[in-house]
Design a protein around this motif. Structure first.
Motif, short mmCIF file in Angstrom:
data_model
loop_
_atom_site.label_atom_id
_atom_site.label_comp_id
_atom_site.label_asym_id
_atom_site.label_seq_id
_atom_site.Cartn_x
_atom_site.Cartn_y
_atom_site.Cartn_z
N PRO A 203 10.42 0.99 54.99
CA PRO A 203 9.25 1.83 55.29
C PRO A 203 9.27 2.37 56.72
CG PRO A 203 8.64 -0.49 55.20
CD PRO A 203 10.04 -0.40 54.68
N PHE A 204 9.99 1.70 57.61
CA PHE A 204 10.09 2.17 58.99
C PHE A 204 10.79 3.52 59.06
CE2 PHE A 204 9.33 -2.28 59.34
CZ PHE A 204 8.67 -2.48 60.54
N TYR A 205 11.70 3.77 58.14
CA TYR A 205 12.40 5.05 58.10
C TYR A 205 11.43 6.19 57.81
CZ TYR A 205 15.22 8.85 56.18
OH TYR A 205 15.76 10.08 55.92
N TYR A 206 10.50 5.97 56.89
CA TYR A 206 9.56 7.03 56.51
C TYR A 206 8.49 7.25 57.57
CZ TYR A 206 11.95 6.54 52.12
OH TYR A 206 12.94 6.52 51.16
N ALA A 207 8.33 6.29 58.46
CA ALA A 207 7.38 6.45 59.55
C ALA A 207 7.97 7.23 60.72
CB ALA A 207 6.89 5.09 60.04
N ASN A 208 9.28 7.00 60.99
CA ASN A 208 9.85 7.57 62.22
C ASN A 208 11.26 8.13 62.04
OD1 ASN A 208 9.60 8.17 64.97
ND2 ASN A 208 10.57 6.27 65.59
N GLY A 209 11.81 8.03 60.84
CA GLY A 209 13.20 8.43 60.65
C GLY A 209 13.45 9.92 60.78
N HIS A 210 12.40 10.72 60.58
CA HIS A 210 12.54 12.17 60.69
C HIS A 210 12.43 12.65 62.13
CE1 HIS A 210 12.19 16.38 59.55
NE2 HIS A 210 11.03 16.48 60.17
N SER A 211 12.27 11.72 63.08
CA SER A 211 12.07 12.05 64.49
C SER A 211 10.89 13.00 64.69
CB SER A 211 13.34 12.67 65.09
OG SER A 211 14.43 11.79 64.98
N PRO A 212 9.68 12.56 64.37
CA PRO A 212 8.52 13.46 64.47
C PRO A 212 8.23 13.94 65.89
CG PRO A 212 7.85 11.18 64.05
CD PRO A 212 9.32 11.23 63.85
N LEU A 213 8.64 13.18 66.91
CA LEU A 213 8.42 13.65 68.28
C LEU A 213 9.24 14.90 68.57
CD1 LEU A 213 8.40 10.28 70.26
CD2 LEU A 213 6.45 11.80 69.82
N VAL A 214 10.33 15.09 67.84
CA VAL A 214 11.19 16.26 68.01
C VAL A 214 10.89 17.32 66.96
CG1 VAL A 214 13.57 17.09 68.03
CG2 VAL A 214 13.02 14.85 69.01
N ASN A 215 10.74 16.90 65.72
CA ASN A 215 10.64 17.84 64.60
C ASN A 215 9.24 18.04 64.05
OD1 ASN A 215 13.55 18.06 64.54
ND2 ASN A 215 13.59 16.06 63.57
N GLY A 216 8.29 17.23 64.49
CA GLY A 216 6.94 17.33 63.93
C GLY A 216 6.82 16.49 62.67
N ALA A 217 5.71 16.62 61.99
CA ALA A 217 5.42 15.78 60.83
C ALA A 217 6.30 16.12 59.64
CB ALA A 217 3.95 15.91 60.45
N ASP A 218 6.72 15.11 58.92
CA ASP A 218 7.38 15.27 57.62
C ASP A 218 6.37 14.80 56.58
OD1 ASP A 218 8.81 14.76 55.21
OD2 ASP A 218 10.68 14.77 56.35
N LEU A 219 5.71 15.74 55.92
CA LEU A 219 4.66 15.38 54.98
C LEU A 219 5.18 14.57 53.81
CD1 LEU A 219 2.55 18.69 54.94
CD2 LEU A 219 2.24 16.63 56.34
N GLY A 220 6.41 14.81 53.42
CA GLY A 220 7.01 14.05 52.34
C GLY A 220 7.13 12.57 52.70
N HIS A 221 7.60 12.30 53.91
CA HIS A 221 7.74 10.92 54.36
C HIS A 221 6.37 10.24 54.46
CE1 HIS A 221 12.03 10.99 56.27
NE2 HIS A 221 12.00 11.43 55.02
N LEU A 222 5.39 10.95 54.99
CA LEU A 222 4.05 10.37 55.11
C LEU A 222 3.46 10.09 53.72
CD1 LEU A 222 2.53 12.51 58.02
CD2 LEU A 222 3.70 10.30 58.14
N ALA A 223 3.74 10.98 52.78
CA ALA A 223 3.23 10.79 51.43
C ALA A 223 3.85 9.55 50.79
CB ALA A 223 3.53 12.02 50.58
N VAL A 224 5.12 9.28 51.09
CA VAL A 224 5.77 8.08 50.57
C VAL A 224 5.04 6.82 51.04
CG1 VAL A 224 7.86 6.65 50.69
CG2 VAL A 224 8.04 9.11 50.28
N LEU A 225 4.67 6.79 52.32
CA LEU A 225 3.96 5.63 52.87
C LEU A 225 2.60 5.46 52.20
CD1 LEU A 225 4.77 6.08 56.67
CD2 LEU A 225 5.73 4.38 55.11
N VAL A 226 1.89 6.56 51.99
CA VAL A 226 0.58 6.50 51.33
C VAL A 226 0.73 6.00 49.90
CG1 VAL A 226 -1.39 7.85 50.52
CG2 VAL A 226 -0.44 8.28 52.79
N LEU A 227 1.72 6.55 49.18
CA LEU A 227 1.93 6.17 47.78
C LEU A 227 2.31 4.70 47.67
CD1 LEU A 227 2.16 6.93 44.81
CD2 LEU A 227 4.52 7.64 45.25
N LEU A 228 3.21 4.25 48.54
CA LEU A 228 3.61 2.84 48.51
C LEU A 228 2.42 1.92 48.80
CD1 LEU A 228 7.07 2.94 50.33
CD2 LEU A 228 6.65 2.52 47.90
#
Length: 259
Positions: free
Chosen positions: A215-240
């Protein structure tokens, strides 16, 4: 009961919430205001080649790398996970002092009780996440970190949802065991395993599959500080989190609470 389990939980845990909020507000202010001076002195280049690089945290000298390493992948992350595990454990493992029996003696069923406890936990996580976000924004401005506010909010959202998922997993473990030591131990094991899977998976070729199990990957693996939010990754966390909470409700409803 004179008030709902939800409001009673928030009232009972308000002092702890205030203390944790203060602690999470302090952490970014310990690191971020000094960023500019450390970078000018070359201290960050030295650090990048030693401890942080060994931990898989690269680009430490850049603003995004420094913020990610100090807050979103280290101290802030650690405190948020501990907060979620601690408060979730309190919500569902209280047979030792009789509080759970007292609550269940009231006209409320088990599923409603646990759902309200999780709702209170979600509100508490939202509060400390908001406090951390505001502190990071203030610290970044003070330290001259040129990072878009929206990217900071995105990283904080991922961290908050990760904490919510860890809290949900802790609720499930507590609902199944009812024992505080077991719940804390298993929850810590799950958190450490997820953290290691995410970090170690990025350190060798072909390890991406291992990161995607964490789950740590879906929180920070997309590098949100560089790329911004990944809604797909955030949705995975909510669904889980939703799936885990549903499992916790089912387990808690069937558990024998007799002493």
């Amino acid at each position: 009961m004179s008030r709902s389990v939800f409001t009673q939980t928030l009232k009972e845990q308000r002092r702890g919430l205030i203390g944790w909020s203060i602690g999470l507000a302090v952490v970014p202010m310990m690191y971020l205001p000094s960023y500019q001076s450390l970078r000018d002195q070359g201290s960050l280049d030295i650090a990048q080649n030693t401890m942080y690089e060994a931990m898989g945290l690269s680009d430490f000298a850049s603003a995004t790398g420094y913020l990610n390493a100090t807050v979103f992948s280290l101290m802030g992350l650690l405190l948020m996970v501990i907060f979620a595990v601690t408060f979730a454990t309190r919500s569902v493992t209280q047979e030792e002092n009789g509080m759970l029996d007292l609550l269940l003696a009231q006209p409320i069923d088990r599923k409603s009780l646990l759902a309200q406890r999780f709702a209170a936990l979600a509100v508490q996580i939202a509060v400390v996440t908001s406090v951390l976000t505001l502190s990071v924004l203030a610290g970044a401005n003070s330290g001259g970190l040129d990072i878009a506010a929206g990217h900071i909010v995105a990283a904080s959202a991922g961290l908050g949802l990760l904490a919510m998922l860890i809290g949900a997993i802790t609720l499930l473990l507590g609902a199944a065991t009812g024992k505080r030591p077991l719940t804390l131990g298993f929850a810590a094991l799950v958190a450490v395993a997820g953290y290691l899977a995410n970090n170690l998976g990025g350190m060798f070729d072909g390890g991406e599959w291992l990161r995607r199990l964490s789950p740590f990957y879906y929180a920070n693996g997309h590098s949100p500080l560089v790329n911004g939010a990944d809604l797909g990754h955030l949705a995975v966390l909510v669904l889980l989190a939703a799936v885990v909470v549903a499992a916790a409700l089912a387990v808690f409803d069937r558990r024998d609470l007799a002493v």
